[in-house]
Design a protein around this motif. Structure first.
Motif, PDB file in Angstrom:
ATOM      1  N   VAL A   1       0.044  -1.095   0.310  1.00 36.88           N
ATOM      2  CA  VAL A   1      -0.114  -0.286   0.252  1.00 36.88           C
ATOM      3  C   VAL A   1       0.942   1.047   0.122  1.00 36.88           C
ATOM      4  O   VAL A   1       0.552   2.278  -0.704  1.00 36.88           O
ATOM      5  CB  VAL A   1      -0.945  -0.030   1.227  1.00 36.88           C
ATOM      6  N   LEU A   2       1.799   0.823   1.071  1.00 36.09           N
ATOM      7  CA  LEU A   2       2.882   2.307   1.270  1.00 36.09           C
ATOM      8  C   LEU A   2       3.397   2.725  -0.851  1.00 36.09           C
ATOM      9  O   LEU A   2       3.867   4.356  -0.616  1.00 36.09           O
ATOM     10  CB  LEU A   2       4.150   2.176   2.245  1.00 36.09           C
ATOM     11  N   THR A   3       3.608   1.500  -0.995  1.00 42.63           N
ATOM     12  CA  THR A   3       4.646   1.784  -2.822  1.00 42.63           C
ATOM     13  C   THR A   3       3.583   2.276  -3.607  1.00 42.63           C
ATOM     14  O   THR A   3       3.656   2.860  -3.937  1.00 42.63           O
ATOM     15  CB  THR A   3       5.538   0.200  -2.758  1.00 42.63           C
ATOM     16  N   GLU A   4       1.875   1.428  -3.095  1.00 40.00           N
ATOM     17  CA  GLU A   4       1.045   1.919  -4.480  1.00 40.00           C
ATOM     18  C   GLU A   4       0.768   3.478  -4.352  1.00 40.00           C
ATOM     19  O   GLU A   4       1.103   4.544  -4.856  1.00 40.00           O
ATOM     20  CB  GLU A   4      -0.262   1.818  -3.824  1.00 40.00           C
ATOM     21  N   PHE A   5       0.929   4.189  -2.767  1.00 36.68           N
ATOM     22  CA  PHE A   5       0.693   5.666  -2.671  1.00 36.68           C
ATOM     23  C   PHE A   5       2.135   5.915  -2.910  1.00 36.68           C
ATOM     24  O   PHE A   5       1.710   7.230  -3.896  1.00 36.68           O
ATOM     25  CB  PHE A   5       0.569   5.768  -0.887  1.00 36.68           C
ATOM     26  N   ALA A   6       2.952   6.393  -3.076  1.00 37.73           N
ATOM     27  CA  ALA A   6       4.378   6.578  -3.262  1.00 37.73           C
ATOM     28  C   ALA A   6       4.326   6.916  -5.007  1.00 37.73           C
ATOM     29  O   ALA A   6       5.246   7.307  -5.145  1.00 37.73           O
ATOM     30  CB  ALA A   6       5.189   5.808  -2.620  1.00 37.73           C
ATOM     31  N   SER A   7       3.970   6.157  -5.419  1.00 35.72           N
ATOM     32  CA  SER A   7       3.593   5.789  -7.068  1.00 35.72           C
ATOM     33  C   SER A   7       2.677   6.643  -7.445  1.00 35.72           C
ATOM     34  O   SER A   7       3.166   7.305  -8.975  1.00 35.72           O
ATOM     35  CB  SER A   7       3.780   4.086  -7.486  1.00 35.72           C
ATOM     36  N   GLN A   8       1.842   7.193  -6.926  1.00 31.68           N
ATOM     37  CA  GLN A   8       0.902   7.873  -7.838  1.00 31.68           C
ATOM     38  C   GLN A   8       1.409   9.894  -8.136  1.00 31.68           C
ATOM     39  O   GLN A   8       2.301  10.024  -7.855  1.00 31.68           O
ATOM     40  CB  GLN A   8       0.027   8.445  -6.117  1.00 31.68           C
ATOM     41  N   THR A   9       1.034  10.037  -9.652  1.00 24.94           N
ATOM     42  CA  THR A   9       1.523  10.542 -10.225  1.00 24.94           C
ATOM     43  C   THR A   9       0.640  11.839 -10.450  1.00 24.94           C
ATOM     44  O   THR A   9       0.762  12.927 -10.666  1.00 24.94           O
ATOM     45  CB  THR A   9       1.969   9.819 -11.232  1.00 24.94           C
ATOM     46  N   THR A  10      -0.452  11.164 -10.125  1.00 22.58           N
ATOM     47  CA  THR A  10      -2.039  12.463 -10.177  1.00 22.58           C
ATOM     48  C   THR A  10      -2.416  12.708  -8.417  1.00 22.58           C
ATOM     49  O   THR A  10      -2.884  11.761  -8.009  1.00 22.58           O
ATOM     50  CB  THR A  10      -2.646  11.930 -11.328  1.00 22.58           C
ATOM     51  N   GLY A  11      -4.026  13.061  -8.890  1.00 20.99           N
ATOM     52  CA  GLY A  11      -3.846  13.516  -7.840  1.00 20.99           C
ATOM     53  C   GLY A  11      -3.980  13.298  -5.982  1.00 20.99           C
ATOM     54  O   GLY A  11      -2.718  13.614  -6.074  1.00 20.99           O
ATOM     55  N   PRO A  12      -4.477  13.794  -4.822  1.00 17.13           N
ATOM     56  CA  PRO A  12      -4.474  14.239  -3.562  1.00 17.13           C
ATOM     57  C   PRO A  12      -3.223  13.152  -3.283  1.00 17.13           C
ATOM     58  O   PRO A  12      -2.528  13.799  -2.478  1.00 17.13           O
ATOM     59  CB  PRO A  12      -5.483  14.455  -3.232  1.00 17.13           C
ATOM     60  N   ILE A  13      -3.363  12.483  -3.216  1.00 22.05           N
ATOM     61  CA  ILE A  13      -2.333  11.552  -2.533  1.00 22.05           C
ATOM     62  C   ILE A  13      -0.775  11.604  -3.178  1.00 22.05           C
ATOM     63  O   ILE A  13       0.017  12.028  -2.114  1.00 22.05           O
ATOM     64  CB  ILE A  13      -2.369   9.705  -2.935  1.00 22.05           C
TER      65      ILE A  13
END
Length: 353
Positions: free
Chosen positions: A17-29
């Motif tokens: 989950v942490l990796t997925e959050f850190a990989s976000q390139t758009t959006g509020p995360i």
């Protein structure tokens, strides 16, 4: 900009989950600050990275937990560290309540549960359950048993409401696939079956077949991302008593799966037969697999009439299904155990982590 804390960030689900959050390139995360709670210095070094602040945290120390939440101005906690010990959740909920008092803003708590609590073999007596049902919480309370996961769910809903914290419960199904975190890469159940099979030179399956709900780790991490994104976009996804979200992408046919594992392991010379045998008893299976005898049938053969609706309302579209992808990836499950199995807890120990 929000501050998000992921607990169990050195674990299989939390790390992914942490990796997925850190990989976000758009959006509020993408615009948020990510914090990762871990247990050891070694895990701090492994998990720290660009955009991630790793914190070594003792969850038995309320003062330390509250200071971590207040000092880092945490708005959202994604709790993956334990589904069975409600005292850990209590520490975090208390800390979030203090954060809300200081900031004057809403705070959120996402609990990772266990989906077998809603199956008949997990003690669920009501038949079909949909995550959109508005009486799930009252039914959980009405069962009146001491199932540790159910007791944790009940505690979280009641405590979060009392403290003014908005809460959600994502009861994890059977999760599989190679994780993307920096520490633990493998799931609990299938790798444990493979390890045990190597030790015994035989693949065993339970006397009763099962078809538990399942999701690939990448699809599960995507669902957490969608829920947090919905929160940050102020979309007000249903919460508290109505905050159950069942992450079901498909089901796993256990007997067929164990037969495929036996074939894949035999081809590698890891077991003596290409066919799975039946365990002589559930007690023997529990002892060999490291499962608690009390829950072995529920954990090994549970199916349940469990229906997911709310994840799809968030826009969840799992990429992994049963026939085309899961059953075709059993060889990869075996290969993963051989290649990246550096942390080897028992099944029960992993659940408690």
């Amino acid at each position: 900009m929000a501050n998000i804390l992921v607990t169990g960030a050195a674990g299989y689900i939390g790390g992914s989950v942490l990796t997925e959050f850190a990989s976000q390139t758009t959006g509020p995360i993408k615009g948020s600050t990510l914090h990762a709670a871990v247990r050891t210095d070694e895990q701090v070094k492994a998990v720290s990275g660009p955009g991630v602040n790793a914190i070594q945290l003792d969850f038995s120390n309320q003062k330390a937990v509250t200071e971590a939440v207040l000092n880092n101005k945490i708005d959202i906690v994604v709790h993956t560290a334990s589904s069975m010990v409600h005292s850990l959740s209590e520490m975090l909920l208390n800390a979030l309540s203090e954060r809300r008092k200081v900031s004057g803003e809403a705070v959120y708590f996402i609990q990772t549960g266990v989906l077998t609590a809603f199956a008949d073999m997990g003690g669920w007596p009501y038949g079909q359950v949909k995550d959109s049902d508005q009486d799930i919480f009252e039914k959980e309370k009405g069962i009146g048993d001491q199932h540790p996961v159910r007791q944790t769910n009940i505690f979280i809903v009641e405590r979060s409401k009392a403290l003014g914290v908005t809460s959600y419960i994502l009861p994890a199904p059977s999760v599989y696939g190679r994780g993307t975190g920096q520490w633990r890469k493998l799931s609990v159940s299938i790798p444990q079956y493979i390890r045990t099979s190597m030790r015994l030179r035989t693949v065993y399956k339970f006397p009763d077949d099962g078809a538990p709900p399942a999701a690939h780790i990448s699809d599960l991490a995507t669902l957490y991302t969608l829920l947090v994104t919905s929160i940050l976009n102020h979309a007000a996804p249903p919460a508290n008593e109505d905050g159950y979200y069942f992450p079901i992408a498909h089901r796993i046919p256990w007997h067929a799966t164990m037969d495929l594992i036996a074939s894949a392991m035999h081809a590698r010379g890891l077991v003596d037969s290409p066919a799975a045998r039946v365990w002589p008893s559930y007690e023997r299976a529990a002892d060999e697999l490291g499962l608690p005898r009390l829950y072995v049938r529920a954990m090994g053969t549970s199916t349940g009439d469990i229906v997911a609706e709310k994840p799809f309302a968030l826009g969840w579209r799992p990429e992994w299904d049963e026939e085309a992808k899961f059953l075709g990836a059993i060889e990869q499950e075996v290969r993963d155990v051989l290649e990246v199995d550096t942390v080897k807890p028992t099944v029960f120990a992993a659940i408690m982590d």
